[in-house]
Scaffold this active site. Structure first.
Site, mmCIF file in Angstrom:
data_model
loop_
_atom_site.group_PDB
_atom_site.id
_atom_site.type_symbol
_atom_site.label_atom_id
_atom_site.label_comp_id
_atom_site.label_asym_id
_atom_site.label_seq_id
_atom_site.Cartn_x
_atom_site.Cartn_y
_atom_site.Cartn_z
ATOM 1 N N ARG A 126 0.830 -1.210 0.000
ATOM 2 C CA ARG A 126 0.000 0.000 0.000
ATOM 3 C C ARG A 126 0.864 1.260 0.000
ATOM 4 O O ARG A 126 0.370 2.358 0.244
ATOM 5 C CB ARG A 126 -0.935 -0.030 1.213
ATOM 6 C CG ARG A 126 -1.918 -1.205 1.198
ATOM 7 C CD ARG A 126 -2.913 -1.120 2.344
ATOM 8 N NE ARG A 126 -2.286 -1.321 3.640
ATOM 9 C CZ ARG A 126 -2.186 -2.502 4.258
ATOM 10 N NH1 ARG A 126 -2.654 -3.600 3.665
ATOM 11 N NH2 ARG A 126 -1.626 -2.598 5.452
ATOM 12 N N ARG A 127 2.140 1.077 -0.297
ATOM 13 C CA ARG A 127 3.086 2.199 -0.277
ATOM 14 C C ARG A 127 3.681 2.484 -1.650
ATOM 15 O O ARG A 127 4.729 3.117 -1.759
ATOM 16 C CB ARG A 127 4.208 1.911 0.724
ATOM 17 C CG ARG A 127 3.704 1.690 2.145
ATOM 18 C CD ARG A 127 4.854 1.416 3.095
ATOM 19 N NE ARG A 127 4.383 1.206 4.462
ATOM 20 C CZ ARG A 127 5.187 1.040 5.512
ATOM 21 N NH1 ARG A 127 6.505 1.042 5.335
ATOM 22 N NH2 ARG A 127 4.674 0.862 6.719
ATOM 23 N N CYS A 146 0.924 20.888 -9.267
ATOM 24 C CA CYS A 146 -0.542 20.783 -9.232
ATOM 25 C C CYS A 146 -0.961 19.334 -9.015
ATOM 26 O O CYS A 146 -1.783 19.044 -8.157
ATOM 27 C CB CYS A 146 -1.140 21.327 -10.527
ATOM 28 S SG CYS A 146 -0.856 23.096 -10.752
ATOM 29 N N SER A 167 -4.802 21.299 -7.491
ATOM 30 C CA SER A 167 -5.305 22.442 -8.250
ATOM 31 C C SER A 167 -5.427 22.027 -9.705
ATOM 32 O O SER A 167 -4.481 21.475 -10.271
ATOM 33 C CB SER A 167 -4.341 23.629 -8.113
ATOM 34 O OG SER A 167 -4.747 24.718 -8.926
ATOM 35 N N ASN A 177 -3.276 16.284 -18.269
ATOM 36 C CA ASN A 177 -2.975 15.479 -17.084
ATOM 37 C C ASN A 177 -3.528 14.066 -17.205
ATOM 38 O O ASN A 177 -2.833 13.086 -16.906
ATOM 39 C CB ASN A 177 -3.539 16.139 -15.830
ATOM 40 C CG ASN A 177 -3.033 17.545 -15.590
ATOM 41 O OD1 ASN A 177 -3.800 18.429 -15.199
ATOM 42 N ND2 ASN A 177 -1.753 17.787 -15.828
ATOM 43 N N LEU A 208 -12.542 26.426 -13.560
ATOM 44 C CA LEU A 208 -12.448 27.060 -14.870
ATOM 45 C C LEU A 208 -12.007 28.498 -14.644
ATOM 46 O O LEU A 208 -12.618 29.222 -13.844
ATOM 47 C CB LEU A 208 -13.805 27.076 -15.578
ATOM 48 C CG LEU A 208 -14.328 25.787 -16.197
ATOM 49 C CD1 LEU A 208 -15.774 25.985 -16.649
ATOM 50 C CD2 LEU A 208 -13.466 25.357 -17.385
#
EC number: 2.1.1.45
Length: 264
Positions: A126-127, A146, A167, A177, A208
């Protein structure tokens, strides 16, 4: 990608008017989640044309551990130019944190190599994650990261990944992304002899910019087309030996570009 258009609609309808660092102003919501099954196509939006070379070259640049725009500019990519100093340097941004995180005892940690090792040797861990949010170096970065944390999950020989993005510029940044991390999942899955699973995206301040709202309203009128397919043409010996020419995106037939101004 209906999910992406639904997010735009949600922000236009329910977004809160907020000030921001750039002075542009945003419509913002806090917290949003999307899930993409990578077996059902490559998640590259079709409702406007995306510049594929920028997405691929930026990812390869991150994986090289570089923080100077020289490589990008040599490949005619200018997406980081606005934040670079006169020497092309950006400070200890993504590439530095991914490949060479400084520790308090003077050592360096290659988080990407660690992830590869964990997936191969301890896939139930889990790492298996990478962080770009190095609190001690944020002030040295030309732009704070971000997309700050991503975690891998292996189940039934399939590799999935979840990203947390603190962000998110939904109109300009988010399509890049999503596609970038989808490519990364394909690359790591290939290197670890796994199939691709899902890409899960979670956003914090999801917004936006106000100078993008009318452009976004134009985009949501377009009906999404069939997703393209990502093909990796060969398997290099290492994750760090891929080149731009190794990637082929088939069946990408987007609508025309809707150009928006970036807020710096």
């Amino acid at each position: 990608m209906k999910q992406y258009l639904d997010l735009i609609k949600k922000i236009i309808k329910n977004g809160n008017s907020k000030k921001d660092r750039t002075g542009t102003g945003t419509l913002s919501i806090f917290g949003h989640h999307m899930k993409f099954d990578l077996k059902k196509g490559f998640p590259l939006i079709t409702t406007k044309k995306c510049h594929i070379p920028s997405i691929i070259h930026e990812l390869l640049w991150f994986l090289r551990g570089e923080t100077n725009i020289k490589y990008l500019n040599e490949n005619k990519i200018s997406i980081w130019d606005n934040w670079a100093d006169k020497f092309g340097d950006l400070g200890p941004i993504y590439g530095k944190q991914w490949r060479s995180w400084d520790t308090s005892n003077g050592k360096k940690i290659d988080q990407i190599k660690n992830v590869l090792k964990q997936i191969k040797e301890d896939p139930d861990s889990r790492r298996i994650l990478v962080s770009s949010w190095n609190v001690g170096e944020i002030d040295k970065m030309s732009l704070a990261p971000c997309h700050i944390l991503f975690q891998f999950y292996v189940l039934k020989k399939k590799l999935s990944c979840q990203l947390y993005q603190r962000s998110c510029d939904v109109f300009l940044g988010l399509p890049f992304n999503i596609a970038s991390y989808a490519i990364l999942i394909h690359m790591i899955a290939q290197q670890c002899n796994l199939q691709v699973g899902e890409f899960l995206w979670t956003g914090g301040d999801v917004h936006l910019y106000k100078n993008h709202v009318e452009l976004a309203k134009k985009q949501i009128l377009r009906i999404p087309k069939k997703l393209p397919e990502l093909i990796i043409l060969k398997k290099p010996q290492s994750l760090f030996q891929y080149s731009f020419e190794d990637f082929k995106i088939v069946g990408y037939k987007p609508y025309s570009l809707i150009k928006g101004k970036i807020s710096v």
